[in-house]
Design an enzyme around this catalytic site. Sequence first.
Site, short mmCIF file in Angstrom:
data_model
loop_
_atom_site.label_atom_id
_atom_site.label_comp_id
_atom_site.label_asym_id
_atom_site.label_seq_id
_atom_site.Cartn_x
_atom_site.Cartn_y
_atom_site.Cartn_z
CG ASP A 49 -2.76 -2.92 -49.39
OD1 ASP A 49 -3.84 -2.34 -49.14
OD2 ASP A 49 -2.32 -3.84 -48.69
CG ASP A 64 -11.81 -7.15 -50.46
OD1 ASP A 64 -12.67 -7.32 -51.34
OD2 ASP A 64 -11.43 -8.05 -49.70
CG LEU A 120 -5.55 -10.55 -54.62
CD1 LEU A 120 -5.73 -9.22 -55.33
CD2 LEU A 120 -5.27 -11.65 -55.61
#
Length: 173
Positions: free
Chosen positions: A98, A101, A151
């Site tokens: 997804d 990071d 997010l």
Amino acid sequence: MPEFTPVIKKNDIQRQTVRIAKIISDDYQGRELVLVGVLKGAFIFLADLVRQLTLEKVKIDFLQASSYGADTISSGNIVLKKDIDVDIRGKDVLVVEDIVDTGLTLAYLIRHLKRMSPGSIKVCAMIDKRERRKAAVTVDYACSTVPEGFLVGYGLDYAEYYRNLPEIYHMKL
């Protein structure tokens, strides 16, 4: 109550997913591809992505790792909670995330999968977020790059909440 600011609209998510699926389909045409979705966050993106692929031979499996718990920053301690079941020896593997990071979880997962002797491993992410990158990982296919912020939505969560939001938002506590 958290505050949500829209970052990526539903139509943009769909358009980017179609775009990246075409590139992946072109790159793997005539080959068998094993998609390895990283649970739980990637399941929505993976479902949309796989339906856009034009490949004949696609297998799907999942693994699950965690480093966040109920926080907004990675603990750095990665735990493999579920491993894949498909034999990837000699196969082309595409890890579907997804969001990438810090890269610590992804680096851990790639090392783990490499021990199973795949033919190749590449990475596809809905979001490549580089602001806090700590591990040297390559995102081969990225739908979007987002510079900063925590997010949620479209599979991304905060303490298991907000995955169901149809768009991606910055969340401010």
